[in-house]
Design an enzyme around this catalytic site. Structure first.
Site, PDB file in Angstrom:
ATOM      1  N   ARG A   7      -1.022 -23.046 -12.444  1.00  0.00           N
ATOM      2  CA  ARG A   7      -1.628 -24.353 -12.205  1.00  0.00           C
ATOM      3  C   ARG A   7      -2.965 -24.511 -12.909  1.00  0.00           C
ATOM      4  NH1 ARG A   7       0.338 -22.834  -6.978  1.00  0.00           N
ATOM      5  NH2 ARG A   7       2.355 -23.823  -6.614  1.00  0.00           N
ATOM      6  N   VAL A   8      -3.419 -23.455 -13.566  1.00  0.00           N
ATOM      7  CA  VAL A   8      -4.604 -23.540 -14.418  1.00  0.00           C
ATOM      8  C   VAL A   8      -4.166 -23.588 -15.870  1.00  0.00           C
ATOM      9  CG1 VAL A   8      -6.728 -22.393 -15.135  1.00  0.00           C
ATOM     10  CG2 VAL A   8      -6.060 -22.396 -12.729  1.00  0.00           C
TER      11      VAL A   8
END
Length: 499
Positions: A365-366
């Site tokens: 998610r980064v």
């Protein structure tokens, strides 16, 4: 009239003169029941959570829960001699762990006691194992990558410094290998690595230590070990103790990578202690605070702001599932807490595609926000092309493809699979990864035998090392210039001739 004094008594007189005489209060209790490493103690009304207590038999424990009429103490030492009626004394000290440069390169238990036959860590400073997570205002954006040396991770699921990336999969699918390869790849970086063994077999922990000692930098690695035979209290404390050690380095502006292997066993230990202390069971018999247990642990991983020193603590928790059930209680809890997950596949592992990472279920998610610009520019279509190849490969069992375009895609997908396959303990540096992906994008690998790609990955690093111009490249830029790109592709062609 006084007689002659004996000089030999002078030291004794000095000690008597320095003695602090007077009343001293000591709070004592007694064990009223004990089972499987958890003692129920009566008579310590002033005890605090996580406080260390001592038994009259010499062992120690820490206060796990506070009840109205008693406390529950998790034993930290073998409790074979502890029985009902054993006296218990408060120490007034919270469970803590030694910190500082002296713990680097050591194998310790969760209380900082040496397991490597070395001396006790030379540290006068200790930190409590339970500490609050940094506040939002103290944090910064995750913007720098942790280079794992694994092409499939660095190109598709980049991990940032300060991120929490879960590694989840069935047993014996290479979860620990991914984490250990990441630790070994930090041999030439500024990241300190901590490996936490929770309920693991002694032989498995020994293999990890030997791998790091042989291929990594042992002097930049710390091992916190609570093996399967250790007391449940030690297994419960292990991840919290290791995180406190990591935070000491992080708070001084350094960067730390911590691997929890694994939190599924940690959850089972927490369930065991909770049931012994008669806490109400919930789903799958876990107590109601099981989510909070791991949330308060993983929230301590962070990238600090420049005002706080700019240090980072990156967490790689590992979780085990059964029969591919990602929706089990503990894995779903950890997925919701973390910033992404790397899912290992039993079928890929059996097909010898290793690391056996399922790209369809894995996500960061980064991701691209923590990826170097050059890597982002050459890996743009890699995931889509590989996913299409896997789908086409599935349907190709029912018959071949007559379309030339489909055949070309299958051919390209086979080379992508060969690029992403990587043996254990052989990390690739960033320049080699970029060179391989650039060659793939430019079609240099289209006519290369799949077997030759493994030899290409071995030959490239030595070619780059022989040319000082490559060591001066800035690989954090958004895109390489044409001259640099041409030089890299030329190096790939040279390596193909010698592969």
């Amino acid at each position: 009239m006084t007689g002659p004094t004996d000089p030999a008594l002078d030291p004794l007189k000095a000690r008597i003169a320095e003695a602090q005489l007077g009343a001293e209060a000591e709070e004592r209790g007694k064990v009223i029941a004990i089972a499987d490493g958890l003692a129920t103690v009566d008579g310590l009304p002033g005890a605090e959570l996580n406080e260390i207590v001592t038994f009259s038999t010499g062992g120690r424990g820490f206060v796990l829960t506070l009840e109205e009429n008693h406390i529950n103490v998790a034993c930290l030492d073998p409790a074979d001699d502890v029985s009902a009626g054993t006296r218990v004394v408060r120490t007034g000290q919270l469970a803590s762990v030694p910190i500082g440069e002296g713990v680097l390169g050591r194998v310790l238990d969760p209380l900082g006691r040496p397991l490597d036959k070395g001396p006790v860590p030379d540290s006068t400073e200790r930190l409590p194992v339970e500490r609050p997570a940094p506040s939002i205002i103290d944090r910064d954006f995750v913007s720098e990558p942790v280079e794992t040396g694994l092409l499939v991770v660095d190109a598709l699921f980049a991990i940032g410094r300060g991120q929490r990336e879960l590694i989840v999969g069935e047993r014996q699918t290479g979860k620990t290998s991914i984490a250990v390869d990441t630790i070994i790849n930090q041999a030439n970086s500024d990241i300190i690595s901590i490996y936490v063994a929770i309920g693991q077999r002694t032989s498995a922990v020994r293999h990890v230590i030997d791998a790091v000692r042989e291929h990594g930098r042992m002097e930049r690695t710390i091992f916190i070990v609570a093996e399967a035979s250790a007391e449940p209290g030690l297994q419960w404390l292990a991840p919290f103790s290791a995180t406190s050690i990591a935070e000491w380095f992080r708070d001084r502006g350094q960067h730390v990578l911590i691997v929890y292997d694994d939190l599924t066993k940690h959850a089972a230990t927490h369930r065991e202690l909770a049931l012994l202390s008669r806490q109400p069971p919930g789903r799958e018999a876990y107590p109601g605070d099981i989510f909070y247990l791991h949330a308060r642990l993983l929230e301590r991983a962070s990238k600090l702001s420049k005002a706080r020193g700019g240090g980072s603590l990156t967490a790689l928790p590992i979780a085990e599932i059964e029969a591919g059930n990602l929706s089990a209680y503990i894995p779903t809890n950890l997925i919701s807490i973390s910033d992404g997950q790397i899912v290992t596949s039993q079928s890929l592992f059996a097909a010898n595609q290793r690391p056996a990472i399922d790209i369809g279920l894995s996500v960061s998610r980064v991701g691209g926000k923590a990826q170097w610009g050059t890597m982002k520019s050459v890996s743009g279509r890699l995931r889509l092309d590989y996913a299409q190849y896997l789908e086409m490969k599935l349907f190709s069992r029912f018959g071949g493809f007559g379309d030339d375009a489909m055949t070309a895609r299958m051919k390209r997908g086979e080379r992508i699979a060969a690029l992403l396959a990587q043996p254990r303990l052989s990390p690739l540096d960033l320049l080699t990864q970029i060179a391989l992906l650039s060659a793939l994008n430019e079609g240099l690998l289209d006519d290369v035998d799949v077997e030759e790609i493994a030899r290409l990955k071995t030959a490239l690093p030595s070619i780059f090392a022989a040319d000082s111009a490559f060591s001066e490249l800035d690989l954090t830029t958004a895109k390489l210039d044409e001259d640099t790109q041409s030089a890299i592709l030329e190096a790939v062609q040279t390596a193909l001739k010698h592969a």
